[in-house]
Design a protein around this motif. Structure first.
Motif, PDB file in Angstrom:
ATOM      1  N   ASP A  11      27.158 -36.417  69.496  1.00 25.87           N
ATOM      2  CA  ASP A  11      28.578 -36.069  69.534  1.00 25.87           C
ATOM      3  C   ASP A  11      28.777 -34.592  69.215  1.00 25.87           C
ATOM      4  N   SER A  12      28.031 -34.083  68.260  1.00 26.64           N
ATOM      5  CA  SER A  12      28.198 -32.678  67.868  1.00 26.64           C
ATOM      6  C   SER A  12      27.786 -31.742  68.993  1.00 26.64           C
ATOM      7  N   ALA A  13      26.693 -32.065  69.700  1.00 28.69           N
ATOM      8  CA  ALA A  13      26.257 -31.226  70.816  1.00 28.69           C
ATOM      9  C   ALA A  13      27.252 -31.286  71.974  1.00 28.69           C
ATOM     10  N   TYR A  14      27.807 -32.468  72.192  1.00 30.06           N
ATOM     11  CA  TYR A  14      28.797 -32.636  73.258  1.00 30.06           C
ATOM     12  C   TYR A  14      30.048 -31.824  72.956  1.00 30.06           C
ATOM     13  N   LEU A  15      30.515 -31.898  71.726  1.00 32.80           N
ATOM     14  CA  LEU A  15      31.743 -31.225  71.339  1.00 32.80           C
ATOM     15  C   LEU A  15      31.560 -29.720  71.188  1.00 32.80           C
ATOM     16  N   ALA A  16      30.333 -29.274  71.040  1.00 29.36           N
ATOM     17  CA  ALA A  16      30.076 -27.845  70.853  1.00 29.36           C
ATOM     18  C   ALA A  16      30.205 -27.042  72.140  1.00 29.36           C
ATOM     19  N   GLN A  17      30.347 -27.721  73.258  1.00 31.79           N
ATOM     20  CA  GLN A  17      30.467 -27.032  74.540  1.00 31.79           C
ATOM     21  C   GLN A  17      31.871 -26.431  74.700  1.00 31.79           C
ATOM     22  N   ALA A  18      31.981 -25.492  75.648  1.00 29.72           N
ATOM     23  CA  ALA A  18      33.270 -24.895  76.023  1.00 29.72           C
ATOM     24  C   ALA A  18      34.007 -24.317  74.822  1.00 29.72           C
ATOM     25  N   GLN A  19      33.314 -23.536  74.025  1.00 32.06           N
ATOM     26  CA  GLN A  19      33.957 -22.917  72.873  1.00 32.06           C
ATOM     27  C   GLN A  19      34.971 -21.848  73.287  1.00 32.06           C
ATOM     28  N   THR A  20      34.838 -21.351  74.499  1.00 30.84           N
ATOM     29  CA  THR A  20      35.884 -20.561  75.131  1.00 30.84           C
ATOM     30  C   THR A  20      36.211 -21.241  76.462  1.00 30.84           C
ATOM     31  N   PRO A  21      37.368 -20.961  77.057  1.00 31.63           N
ATOM     32  CA  PRO A  21      37.733 -21.652  78.298  1.00 31.63           C
ATOM     33  C   PRO A  21      36.681 -21.443  79.390  1.00 31.63           C
ATOM     34  N   PRO A  22      36.225 -22.523  80.043  1.00 30.92           N
ATOM     35  CA  PRO A  22      35.221 -22.380  81.093  1.00 30.92           C
ATOM     36  C   PRO A  22      35.697 -21.473  82.228  1.00 30.92           C
ATOM     37  N   MET A  23      34.748 -20.714  82.778  1.00 37.89           N
ATOM     38  CA  MET A  23      35.022 -19.822  83.905  1.00 37.89           C
ATOM     39  C   MET A  23      34.064 -20.134  85.043  1.00 37.89           C
ATOM     40  N   GLY A  24      34.564 -20.127  86.246  1.00 40.33           N
ATOM     41  CA  GLY A  24      33.700 -20.392  87.387  1.00 40.33           C
ATOM     42  C   GLY A  24      34.456 -20.357  88.706  1.00 40.33           C
ATOM     43  N   TRP A  25      33.963 -21.128  89.636  1.00 38.59           N
ATOM     44  CA  TRP A  25      34.536 -21.204  90.986  1.00 38.59           C
ATOM     45  C   TRP A  25      34.507 -22.651  91.437  1.00 38.59           C
ATOM     46  N   ASN A  26      35.568 -23.079  92.126  1.00 43.51           N
ATOM     47  CA  ASN A  26      35.664 -24.439  92.660  1.00 43.51           C
ATOM     48  C   ASN A  26      36.017 -24.370  94.137  1.00 43.51           C
ATOM     49  N   SER A  27      35.478 -25.282  94.918  1.00 42.94           N
ATOM     50  CA  SER A  27      35.593 -25.232  96.372  1.00 42.94           C
ATOM     51  C   SER A  27      36.938 -25.683  96.928  1.00 42.94           C
ATOM     52  N   TRP A  28      37.737 -26.438  96.155  1.00 37.38           N
ATOM     53  CA  TRP A  28      38.847 -27.175  96.760  1.00 37.38           C
ATOM     54  C   TRP A  28      39.967 -26.308  97.327  1.00 37.38           C
ATOM     55  N   ASN A  29      40.480 -25.347  96.549  1.00 37.48           N
ATOM     56  CA  ASN A  29      41.679 -24.628  96.964  1.00 37.48           C
ATOM     57  C   ASN A  29      41.528 -23.946  98.317  1.00 37.48           C
ATOM     58  N   LYS A  30      40.374 -23.424  98.604  1.00 39.09           N
ATOM     59  CA  LYS A  30      40.149 -22.705  99.866  1.00 39.09           C
ATOM     60  C   LYS A  30      39.536 -23.587 100.946  1.00 39.09           C
ATOM     61  N   PHE A  31      38.595 -24.448 100.589  1.00 37.93           N
ATOM     62  CA  PHE A  31      37.788 -25.123 101.603  1.00 37.93           C
ATOM     63  C   PHE A  31      38.052 -26.618 101.725  1.00 37.93           C
ATOM     64  N   GLY A  32      38.750 -27.222 100.753  1.00 37.03           N
ATOM     65  CA  GLY A  32      39.024 -28.652 100.855  1.00 37.03           C
ATOM     66  C   GLY A  32      37.739 -29.441 101.072  1.00 37.03           C
ATOM     67  N   CYS A  33      37.749 -30.306 102.094  1.00 40.64           N
ATOM     68  CA  CYS A  33      36.583 -31.139 102.381  1.00 40.64           C
ATOM     69  C   CYS A  33      35.480 -30.408 103.146  1.00 40.64           C
ATOM     70  N   ASN A  34      35.728 -29.197 103.545  1.00 48.36           N
ATOM     71  CA  ASN A  34      34.754 -28.473 104.370  1.00 48.36           C
ATOM     72  C   ASN A  34      33.704 -27.796 103.493  1.00 48.36           C
ATOM     73  N   VAL A  35      32.921 -28.612 102.791  1.00 46.43           N
ATOM     74  CA  VAL A  35      31.890 -28.097 101.898  1.00 46.43           C
ATOM     75  C   VAL A  35      30.506 -28.373 102.473  1.00 46.43           C
ATOM     76  N   SER A  36      29.559 -27.536 102.116  1.00 43.63           N
ATOM     77  CA  SER A  36      28.192 -27.704 102.612  1.00 43.63           C
ATOM     78  C   SER A  36      27.232 -26.966 101.687  1.00 43.63           C
ATOM     79  N   GLU A  37      25.965 -27.277 101.849  1.00 42.81           N
ATOM     80  CA  GLU A  37      24.920 -26.607 101.081  1.00 42.81           C
ATOM     81  C   GLU A  37      24.966 -25.097 101.276  1.00 42.81           C
ATOM     82  N   LYS A  38      25.083 -24.659 102.542  1.00 39.89           N
ATOM     83  CA  LYS A  38      25.099 -23.222 102.820  1.00 39.89           C
ATOM     84  C   LYS A  38      26.300 -22.549 102.182  1.00 39.89           C
TER      85      LYS A  38
END
Length: 390
Positions: A11-38
């Protein structure tokens, strides 16, 4: 398919994650279902080459439509045409770039796009994600079939812990069951609204909200945010073309004031100069990522003109003057006329502070004098206050 008995994530290791807001990129807003390995590999490459990784972006997250079916044993299968080498291969590639890998699933029997959901397969899916090397799970709420939301997300949280691999759990039930009241300890972030749309202010009967609508929903939720548990203002629309540069600056500035996760949602291979400047502004990002983990709050509401304040570590303060109007705001602000005081000992009356404009990247005076500026329509003046050396 035999996994063996993994060592559970504490539980402690699980809760220790994301001590600051996560940052990254997500496919949905631009590509919707048009996702691929490339596509995903290209985005990971660009996250490094454009300097986004250096600015703090870590997670590359594939949203809905990567999955097509379950095998005879019930294990989830990626689309073999779009992901010919499988998810382990893709995760390894993303990890080789020094980034982290994220996937999408749903607490219902089906995802929002009708793909196989996780209901009844939570522990099986978490084991598979762990085998692949998943670091982040966005968990949606379509086809919920009357489930209790808190119990459904707690089940997936338990499944992740038993998988043996720490993963950030993003609760995506659109704020329908007030997850800010129960999400801490179950997930690491929780959506508070319906899906964002690429617009400054808009509402849709079928679901969807604009930037100002999200800000207004977030305004009173600051008591529920902090290290390891964040109110999720939704993914970023910066660079997708539906707003002006000033509106995108407002969008990004306010997400950082609100200590919201920063998940870019644009095509990283086609970023123009303005989009890159906004998404990689390290001074603004530092406000979002401040280790105190305080969510900013609306300090003064003057109708369509607002002042927001966010306490920062080291006795500093971020202040954002938000102009919601369709006309420029001729600001002439007397710092001494107001009391901005937070638990981190910011005191405008007792101390003089240097004022730094975080978009112009320069100091613009101190709190001993009025701050004068013209704030464009739908834009902001975002500053950081640091105690002046004596």
């Amino acid at each position: 398919m035999f996994f063996g008995k993994p060592k559970e994530v504490s539980d402690s290791a699980y809760l220790a994650q994301a001590q600051t807001p996560p940052m990254g990129w997500n496919s949905w807003n631009k590509f919707g279902c048009n996702v691929s390995e490339k596509l995903i590999m290209d985005m990971a490459d660009k996250m490094v080459k454009t300097g986004m990784k250096n600015a703090g972006y870590q997670y590359v997250v594939i949203d809905d439509c990567w999955q097509v079916e379950r095998d005879s044993l019930g294990f989830i299968q990626a689309d073999p045409d779009r992901f010919p080498h499988g998810m382990k291969y893709l995760a390894d590639y993303i990890h080789s770039k020094g980034l982290k890998f994220g996937l999408y699933s749903c607490a219902g029997s089906y995802t929002c796009q009708g793909r196989p959901g996780s209901r009844g397969h939570q522990f099986q899916d978490a084991l598979m994600y762990a085998k692949w090397g998943v670091d982040f799970l966005k968990y949606d709420w379509c086809s919920d079939e009357g489930q209790n939301a808190q119990a459904a997300y707690a089940t997936m949280s338990d499944a992740i812990k038993e998988s043996g691999r720490p993963m950030i759990l993003s609760i995506c039930e659109w704020g329908e069951h007030e997850p800010w009241k129960w999400g801490k300890g179950i997930g690491h972030l929780w959506r508070v609204t319906a899906d964002i749309r690429d617009c400054y202010q808009c509402l849709f009967d079928w679901g969807g909200v604009g930037v100002l609508n999200v800000i207004d929903k977030m305004a009173d939720l600051y008591p529920y945010a902090g290290p390891g548990h964040w109110n999720d203002a939704e993914m970023l629309e910066v660079g997708n073309g539906g707003m002006t540069k000033d509106e995108y600056i407002t969008h990004f500035s306010m997400w950082c004031m609100l200590a919201a996760p920063l998940m870019a949602g644009n095509d990283l291979t086609k970023m123009d100069k303005d989009t890159h400047e906004i998404l990689t502004n390290k001074e603004v990002i530092a406000v979002d990522q401040d280790p105190m983990g305080e969510q900013g709050r609306r300090f003064m509401d003057m109708g369509e003109k607002e002042i927001w304040a966010k306490p920062l570590s080291n006795g500093e303060l971020a202040v954002c003057f938000l102009n919601r109007t369709d006309f420029p705001w001729k600001l002439d602000y007397n710092w001494k006329a107001q009391t901005i005081y937070f638990a981190n000992e910011v005191n405008i009356h007792a101390n003089e502070y240097v004022i730094r404009d975080l978009w112009k990247h320069k100091d613009i005076g101190t709190t001993a004098q009025n701050t004068k500026a013209t704030i464009p329509a739908h834009s902001v003046l975002m500053v950081r206050l640091s105690k002046k050396a004596k």
